[in-house]
Motif scaffolding. Sequence first.
Motif, PDB file in Angstrom:
ATOM      1  N   THR B  41       0.832  -1.207   0.000  1.00 16.70           N
ATOM      2  CA  THR B  41       0.000   0.000   0.000  1.00 16.70           C
ATOM      3  C   THR B  41       0.861   1.248   0.000  1.00 16.70           C
ATOM      4  O   THR B  41       0.579   2.209  -0.726  1.00 16.70           O
ATOM      5  CB  THR B  41      -0.937  -0.009   1.223  1.00 16.70           C
ATOM      6  N   GLN B  85      -9.086  -0.100  -1.096  1.00 13.68           N
ATOM      7  CA  GLN B  85      -9.380  -1.337  -0.378  1.00 13.68           C
ATOM      8  C   GLN B  85     -10.807  -1.334   0.179  1.00 13.68           C
ATOM      9  O   GLN B  85     -11.505  -2.325   0.139  1.00 13.68           O
ATOM     10  CB  GLN B  85      -8.376  -1.472   0.767  1.00 13.68           C
ATOM     11  N   ASP B 162      -6.018  -1.080  -4.951  1.00 17.00           N
ATOM     12  CA  ASP B 162      -5.389  -1.593  -3.734  1.00 17.00           C
ATOM     13  C   ASP B 162      -6.254  -2.711  -3.176  1.00 17.00           C
ATOM     14  O   ASP B 162      -7.339  -2.450  -2.676  1.00 17.00           O
ATOM     15  CB  ASP B 162      -5.229  -0.459  -2.715  1.00 17.00           C
ATOM     16  N   GLU B 163      -5.781  -3.920  -3.269  1.00 21.81           N
ATOM     17  CA  GLU B 163      -6.520  -5.092  -2.804  1.00 21.81           C
ATOM     18  C   GLU B 163      -7.980  -5.040  -3.248  1.00 21.81           C
ATOM     19  O   GLU B 163      -8.874  -4.961  -2.411  1.00 21.81           O
ATOM     20  CB  GLU B 163      -6.465  -5.190  -1.269  1.00 21.81           C
TER      21      GLU B 163
HETATM   22 MG    MG Z   1      -2.375  -2.860   2.039  1.00 24.40          MG
END
Ligand code: MG
Lengths: 255, 255
Positions: B41, B85, B162-163
């Motif tokens: 991240t 995320q 991000d994810e």
């Molecule tokens: Mg992360």
Amino acid sequence: MHYNIHNNMIKALDSFGKYLLLMYRVFARPERFRRYFVQYVREMFQLGFKSIAIVLLISVFIGAVITIQIKLNIESPWMPKWTVGYVTREILILEFSSSIMCLILAGKVGSNIASELGTMRVTQQIDALEIMGVNSASYLILPKIAALITVIPALVIFSFSAGVFGAYCVSWFTDTIVTSHLQLGMQYWFQEWYVWCAIIKSVFFAFIISSVSAYFGYTVEGGSIAVGKASTNAVVSCSALILFADLILTKILMG
Amino acid sequence: MIEVKGLYKSFEDKEVLKNIDATFEAGKTNLIIGQSGSGKTVLMKCIVGLLVPTAGELLYDGRNFLKMSKKERKLLRREMGMIFQSAALFDSMTVLENVMFPLRMFSDSSEKEMYRQALKCLDRVNLSDAGQKMPDEISGGMQKRVAIARAISLNPQYLFCDEPNSGLDPKTSLIIDRLIQDITKEYNITTIINTHDMNSVMAIGEQIIFVHEGTKGWEGTNKEIMKSNCQPLNDFVFASDLFKKVREVATEDIK
Ligand SMILES: [Mg+2]
Ligand SMILES: Nc1ncnc2c1ncn2[C@@H]1O[C@H](COP(=O)(O)OP(=O)(O)O)[C@@H](O)[C@H]1O
């Protein structure tokens, strides 16, 4: 002990510096004026309109209670009959409706602003704005400041009217005081400047409430516990700053 | 194409990223993989400019991101889309308003055209009938799809995720992965995806960077990943029993 005080002072100065930097970003020139205007109207409704009920409730009751207290505690046969109305009016306009009302609004509106911005921070909504190239500080905070500066003076005048209404209720529905005496006092030696003092003070308080609580919310780091803490800190700091500003403004405005 | 050269990032005394070199090509799904806490991240935030690297260079199709003026950077941001995320949808707006938001902020087209473009993006992620819902009324997978629609509404050149499938079930994850891959090919976007999910790695890992304790541990494609002899990578890939089994079966086949 000394070390602690020293440390806290550095921390406070550090926060103040960060606050100034944030305000510098907030007052950048808006690019999409129309979007800001939409937000401004929304915030006026969200922060101002929704506070009307609590302002009405508290002001009517305090107006009534002050009247009763003054009548019971101060008035005596050798005091002029305008005393109760006069004192009630002056207390309402000079302190209650302008300062105490703003303290109450700091609790309601300040915690609202801090927790909304704090939640946007921890759920990455602020990051999402930044990525798009939006000046998130300005887009989120400027409309709030503008809305409160518009709405709070109006709420202060509204609170004053509601307080006077509360005082009249006492004369209408109880035998504490005769309506004509109360009215005489309410109209006795009225100074327009005092109303302006209340409005000027409330503009400063509106700026304190919106910008300080926005600072606490916008700079949250962590999760939901941090949001709660920021909201508490915002209310405490706003209240302290309002009291301090009240002292200085009263000294300046009233000589 | 995005090039990262000699990137370092420290927080106070803690060095999180150490000398990262990477090239992310257009029209390909580029993955950054690694354990939780390895620095994925932080790396992505440095690339998109939410964090400032301690040292290093960042080139967006040859344009030096860290040496740009504020204005140039702002313009470049309009070519970026990001999926967070937590989806990071604006929770005060409907799904459709979320997708329209970047258009309203930055495009000069009429309200009607923006509406049409937003509907097109929603349709692209198969959510054309959820436009009037609020973000908290839809499932996590749908929120991610709305986030994708919002990220592509301004036709970005660069897409960051991000994810993207954290917290989703394997089937929904696969849908999201495929969607991102299809969009990448369709518009020839430079896409970077952070993930620790081996299913995604095998499904869409056209170019993979493995981050281990803040350094680049390995680089390759999903076809090569099973055969690598990089120990930390093997520990990561074969952490699950399922993949251990896959390796056993594969080696037996060779015998
Ligand atoms: Mg992360
Ligand atoms: N703002 C920050 N300040 C200090 N340390 C941080 C910060 N952000 C991340 N870190 C640290 O950097 C490391 C990598 O974090 P991160 O990039 O979030 O990992 P992941 O690979 O799971 O995404 C972690 O050890 C984390 O504690």
